[in-house]
Design an enzyme around this catalytic site. Structure first.
Site, PDB file in Angstrom:
ATOM      1  N   LYS A  48       5.409   4.580   1.382  1.00  0.00           N
ATOM      2  CA  LYS A  48       5.279   3.321   0.579  1.00  0.00           C
ATOM      3  C   LYS A  48       5.897   2.033   1.576  1.00  0.00           C
ATOM      4  CE  LYS A  48       5.872   4.583  -4.205  1.00  0.00           C
ATOM      5  NZ  LYS A  48       6.703   4.447  -5.320  1.00  0.00           N
ATOM      6  N   GLU A  72       0.627  -1.391   0.052  1.00  0.00           N
ATOM      7  CA  GLU A  72      -0.031  -0.006  -0.033  1.00  0.00           C
ATOM      8  C   GLU A  72       0.905   1.165  -0.105  1.00  0.00           C
ATOM      9  OE1 GLU A  72      -1.999  -0.866   3.724  1.00  0.00           O
ATOM     10  OE2 GLU A  72      -3.671  -1.835   2.808  1.00  0.00           O
ATOM     11  N   ASP A 103      10.593   4.711 -18.398  1.00  0.00           N
ATOM     12  CA  ASP A 103       8.893   4.614 -18.011  1.00  0.00           C
ATOM     13  C   ASP A 103       8.206   6.139 -18.008  1.00  0.00           C
ATOM     14  OD1 ASP A 103       6.543   3.455 -18.086  1.00  0.00           O
ATOM     15  OD2 ASP A 103       6.843   2.491 -16.134  1.00  0.00           O
TER      16      ASP A 103
HETATM   17  P1  AMP Z   1       3.526   4.119  -7.015  1.00  0.00           P
HETATM   18  O1  AMP Z   1       3.975   2.527  -6.544  1.00  0.00           O
HETATM   19  O2  AMP Z   1       4.870   5.036  -7.165  1.00  0.00           O
HETATM   20  O3  AMP Z   1       3.289   3.788  -8.567  1.00  0.00           O
HETATM   21  O4  AMP Z   1       2.494   4.416  -6.332  1.00  0.00           O
HETATM   22  C1  AMP Z   1       1.070   3.928  -6.682  1.00  0.00           C
HETATM   23  C2  AMP Z   1       0.069   5.232  -6.280  1.00  0.00           C
HETATM   24  O5  AMP Z   1       0.182   5.658  -5.244  1.00  0.00           O
HETATM   25  C3  AMP Z   1       0.219   6.224  -7.459  1.00  0.00           C
HETATM   26  O6  AMP Z   1      -0.233   6.016  -8.644  1.00  0.00           O
HETATM   27  C4  AMP Z   1      -0.317   7.584  -6.681  1.00  0.00           C
HETATM   28  O7  AMP Z   1      -1.619   7.622  -7.124  1.00  0.00           O
HETATM   29  C5  AMP Z   1       0.058   7.228  -5.225  1.00  0.00           C
HETATM   30  N1  AMP Z   1       1.306   7.938  -4.884  1.00  0.00           N
HETATM   31  C6  AMP Z   1       2.545   7.467  -5.067  1.00  0.00           C
HETATM   32  N2  AMP Z   1       3.432   8.154  -4.192  1.00  0.00           N
HETATM   33  C7  AMP Z   1       2.723   9.328  -3.951  1.00  0.00           C
HETATM   34  C8  AMP Z   1       2.978  10.697  -3.378  1.00  0.00           C
HETATM   35  N3  AMP Z   1       4.304  10.961  -3.128  1.00  0.00           N
HETATM   36  N4  AMP Z   1       1.983  11.412  -3.198  1.00  0.00           N
HETATM   37  C9  AMP Z   1       0.800  11.187  -3.427  1.00  0.00           C
HETATM   38  N5  AMP Z   1       0.386   9.901  -3.977  1.00  0.00           N
HETATM   39  C10 AMP Z   1       1.331   8.904  -4.298  1.00  0.00           C
END
Ligand code: AMP
Length: 966
Positions: free
Chosen positions: A653, A634, A746
């Site tokens: 994350k 998540e 990407d």
């Molecule tokens: P990722 O694993 O980096 O692709 O993150 C999955 C989802 O989490 C993304 O598509 C964003 O919607 C959200 N997300 C990731 N990093 C951020 C951040 N720094 N601020 C806000 N939302 C984030």
């Protein structure tokens, strides 16, 4: 449904709406202006509500209108229903209503009861004469308001203002539908109603016909259409196009080619005219018949040769017709005992070809014969020809091993590629007759020894191949091998064997044999070696010895080969490591430029993470809610309070439990990469938690999430300047990454995050995981792409440069290609690149030179920049630095952004609902608070608005940020 359930009556004449002529790419299903006589639509209530009224239009043509004006009475609910309208295959229909509406303010005493809107409804049905339809069965399309209402009632003076509103409705479930207009107390006249749907009109593209095609049900859906080749053409590659929602044809791929004998003229295939031909469908057009050929009919695929001229099977149709050569010239012969040297000169005429060759015929003739007709027979196979007997390219041959005292006839034939086709005969040959001289016998070629003892052996041999007469005697010469020919013995015999005695035991002897005829002795044979032994049994050990020798020689050979290979490989190795070293040295030659370090070069991944990321104490993190899902688990938002600093919002994350070593490494690699970057348009790493579980990566929080979803949510709400500001931010981040020698691989709107100030930041870093994590990325293989074989790894086809798809050439230039796609995504508000085309078609279309068209309202300069990013040759694409300069120039001169390819004028900055956020998107690196409104407007070339904003009380950028849509 907001309205109470009521029933509407049936009109007396239904089913009279028949789809009419195709008008460009519209098919009209209903047009009240063209309906003859009364409309007689069902109105409810039948009296006192909508009323049909005939009026004259602006050209004095009578038209049917419906009017209602119960503005004084409360609770109005007047329905008017059209007759059944067959949808005729349409999936989305457009309803154009022209109407006038009275301004309530101009009517005294109507407050509370007077309305300035009406509602449009539809109801799908298979029944073209539905007598009663419940109001609740109608689905609302929209509430329609007037752009302009009128204040004076004097219709005669034409003061009434006509409004035109168009709404579109998806109709896919039944054969037709009814429309209904609900009045709730307005003073309104429906002047005309037109219902139509859009089609992509019949067209011919790349010699394929695409039929008139009804557009799809949704505004973004594409209908895939397969074209059929025009007459006299055949498929080169399956012809395909997509019919877009606006009735425009998009993305032509594949196509047809005119069949042989036909060429393209004005979109059709026309036969080649007399004197012309076309051999292959892939030939560009008809060509004139080559020399010495002709075509007598239209549509020739080949030209026939003129009489006396020929074409070889392997000759291309474009080659002139040719002739066989004339005879070789000046054949001369020189006899030397039983050999003959023949020499000649090339023919006078080569027939227009260069493939001349000669062959020699050898005939042996009876004594006294001077002709080769009846009395001559072909020579035997023992005659030797040098360099050969047939397919000779030279004009000299030596013939050996002929019989002595014999008559021979030699015929030299000249041939070329058409000799066979022309049935060439004696005209192409020349002959000579010779007689050989007396000659000694040829050498004995094989000698054997048997019955070998201590002192004797029996020697046997064959008659010479060419005795050249009667053999009178043989002579045997032999000597001890060690003594060489210093002393030898001779034995003469009539037979082909001789008992050699008086030899020493265990001694090697060398033997030569020669024959004698009347012409004298022939040459001695080559030496043959035999040894005597010590006992009565024969012993021949040469085979063993030679086998051993062979093994030894080949062993040494293999050893030599291996050593050579080792030498070459070691040379190559040292060269490779030298180049690597060179490139590393090159990087260090450029002091001051920070170079990105690949965390996977660290043996211990934890060393990399601690070098580039700060360890955060888990107690300083406060998790609030889940905001997304990443590959490893998540993604949450929360707050981070580090001692001595103010609390900030962060994204967290975490790595889900049960991970493998590889997953841990991949998860942390993103932080190791991100930690090396420090730029306002790159997502900032706050730190990591690795000392307790779950592992976490903490980054700055981006309130508006990913860019693609954000744009879709705010479709059409930004000014062009704002969009360019976002693109500028992304380009600035990418320039920083490319300066650090980092290739993203990407780059896509889904991997850009947006904060509350509209600042865009590049995110989603990683190495092996980069593409594993992206749902857009697919494995490429020959089957999948049709063209490319990219072993291993996944690629987001729509965003990736062709060379990266084809052979994994990922560079900053391939990132520039992806940036062009991001530009398109941004300007089209998150539209999917290449819509719902499949990946294979996308690859094919790109290869055929197709590029995404300008999105609606896209400034021409921006689309040109996109096209530059999509140059096939990667060296011709702009650099991120050039892109950044270009965008800065556009921001400084917003006038250049005004020219668009479309017809809708781009809204000016102040017309937009989100103008308050422009500043930060345009100059994201600059701290907003430190700027005045005036400085900011100057920086974007909009200083003329300074007074307007100041007059409205916006003197600081803070106050601008508070500006709302209202
Ligand atoms: P990722 O694993 O980096 O692709 O993150 C999955 C989802 O989490 C993304 O598509 C964003 O919607 C959200 N997300 C990731 N990093 C951020 C951040 N720094 N601020 C806000 N939302 C984030």
């Amino acid at each position: 449904m907001e309205t109470p359930s009521r029933e509407l009556g049936i009109s007396r004449e239904s089913g009279k709406n028949i789809p009419t002529v195709i008008n460009q790419n519209f098919v009209t299903l209903l047009d009240t202006r063209t309906v003859p006589g009364e409309l007689k639509w069902a109105a409810s209530p039948a009296e006192g509500g909508w009323e049909e009224v005939s009026i004259m239009d602006e050209k004095n043509i009578p038209i049917r209108t419906y009017q209602v004006c119960n503005v004084l009475e409360p609770n109005q609910n007047n329905w008017l229903r059209t007759d059944w309208i067959p949808r005729s295959g349409a999936q989305r229909v457009y309803v154009e209503v022209k109407f006038t509406l009275r301004d309530c303010n101009s009517l005294p005493g109507v407050t509370g009861t007077c309305k300035e809107t009406f509602n449009l409804y539809y109801h799908e049905s298979n029944d073209d004469r539905e007598s009663y339809i419940k109001e609740s069965s109608f689905i609302k399309v929209d509430t329609v308001a007037a752009d302009e209402s009128f204040t004076q009632v004097d219709v005669g003076d034409r003061i009434m203002k006509l409004n035109t509103e168009v709404r579109d409705v998806k109709v896919t479930t039944r054969k037709g539908f009814y429309l209904a207009f609900q009045d709730v107390g307005a003073c309104i006249a429906l002047v005309s109603v037109r219902v139509f749907f859009k089609t992509c009109p019949l067209t011919i593209r790349n010699l394929a016909t695409f039929p008139d095609t009804v557009t799809g049900a949704d505004t973004s859906s594409l209908v895939e259409v397969r074209g059929s080749c025009v007459n006299q053409s055949e498929e080169r590659d399956e012809p395909k196009m997509y019919c877009g929602a606006d009735g425009e044809w998009l993305v032509p791929i594949g196509g047809c080619l005119c069949t042989p004998g036909y060429e393209e003229k004005g979109g059709a295939c026309k036969a080649c005219s007399v004197g012309f031909y076309k051999a292959k469908s892939s030939d560009a057009g008809c060509s004139k018949c080559p020399p010495h050929s002709h075509s007598l009919r239209d549509g020739a695929t080949e030209c026939d040769c003129n009489s006396g001229f020929f074409r070889a099977d392997s000759d291309p149709p474009s080659m002139a017709c040719t002739q066989p050569p004339s005879a070789p010239l000046q054949l001369i012969s020189v006899v030397n005992e039983t050999s003959v040297v023949l020499e000649w000169a090339p023919p006078r005429r080569l027939g227009g070809r260069s493939d001349i060759s000669y062959s020699l015929e050898c005939l042996i003739c009876q004594t006294g014969s001077h002709s080769h007709s009846q009395l001559c027979l072909p020579c035997g196979s023992d005659v030797l020809f040098s360099p050969g007997q047939t397919r000779l390219k030279t004009t000299r041959v030596v013939v050996r091993e002929l019989r002595a005292h014999t008559h021979y006839t030699f015929i030299v034939h000249a041939r070329n590629g058409v000799s066979q086709a022309s049935g060439a005969g004696p005209a192409q040959s020349v002959s000579v007759t010779v007689t050989t001289n007396q000659a000694a016998p040829s050498p004995v070629s094989s000698i054997q020894a048997t019955d070998v003892t201590r002192h004797s052996l029996l020697l046997l041999w064959q008659q010479p191949d060419r005795p050249n007469g009667v053999i009178l005697e043989y002579e045997v010469k032999f000597y001890e091998k060690d003594h060489k020919e210093r002393s030898y013995r001779i034995i003469r015999t009539f037979s082909r064997n001789v008992d050699v005695t008086g030899l020493n035991p265990l001694t090697a002897y060398v033997f030569h044999v020669r024959a004698r005829t009347a012409a004298g002795y022939g040459e001695f044979s080559a030496p043959f070696e035999f040894s005597t032994n010590s006992d009565p049994f024969p012993l021949i050990g040469e085979g063993v010895n030679s086998a051993f020798l062979l093994l030894s020689v080949s062993g040494v050979g293999i050893l030599l080969l291996i050593s050579a290979a080792v030498f070459i490989i070691s040379r190559r190795r040292s060269k490779y490591s030298k180049t690597r070293q060179d490139s590393e040295e090159e990087k260090h030659l450029n002091p001051g430029v920070k170079i990105y370090v690949d965390p996977f070069t660290y043996e211990d991944p934890d060393q990399a993470i601690h070098e580039f990321a700060k360890e955060i104490d888990v107690s300083s993190i406060h998790i609030e809610r889940v905001i997304g899902m990443g590959e490893f688990g998540e993604v949450c938002s929360g707050r981070l309070r580090v001692q001595g600093k103010r609390e900030i919002y962060v994204a967290i994350k975490s790595l889900k439990a049960g991970y493998s070593d590889k997953q841990r490494r991949d998860f942390l690699s993103e932080a190791s990469i991100m930690g090396q970057f420090d730029h306002p348009n790159i997502i900032r790493l706050e730190g990591v938690v690795t000392r307790c579980k779950p592992l976490m990566i903490i980054t700055e929080y981006m309130e508006n999430g990913s860019l693609d979803a954000f744009l879709r949510k705010h479709d059409g709400q930004f000014t062009v300047i704002q969009l360019v500001g976002m693109l500028r931010g992304i380009a600035s981040g990418m320039k920083y990454l490319s300066d650090m020698s980092y290739v993203h691989r990407d780059l896509a709107a889904r991997n850009i995050l947006v904060n509350s100030n509209l600042v865009c930041k590049v995110s989603d870093f990683g190495l092996s995981r980069v593409l594993e994590d992206d749902p857009e990325a697919v494995y490429t293989a020959r089957e999948a792409t049709g063209t490319y074989l990219s072993p291993g790894g996944k690629i987001p086809i729509r965003w990736t440069a062709p060379e990266a798809i084809a052979y994994r050439k990922f560079t900053t230039a391939s990132d520039v290609w992806s940036y062009g796609i991001v530009m398109w995504e941004v300007v089209s508000y998150g539209e999917r690149p290449y819509w719902d085309m499949n990946n294979q078609d996308v690859i094919k279309a790109i290869e055929e030179g197709y590029r995404l068209p300008a999105p609606m309202d896209c400034p021409v300069v921006l689309h040109q920049l996109m096209l530059d990013c999509w140059e096939r040759e990667r060296a011709e694409r702009p650099t991120f630095s050039q892109i950044l300069n270009m965008l800065d120039k556009l921001i400084r001169n917003p006038g250049t952004l005004r020219r668009t390819g479309g017809d809708r004028p781009a809204p000016t900055m102040l017309e937009s609902g989100m103008a308050s956020e422009v500043c930060v998107s345009v100059v994201p690196e600059v701290c907003v608070q430190e700027w005045s409104v005036c400085e900011w407007l100057q920086s974007i070339g909009l200083e003329r608005y300074t007074d307007t904003l100041a007059a409205a009380g916006y003197t600081s950028l803070d106050s601008l940020l508070a500006l709302t849509h209202q």
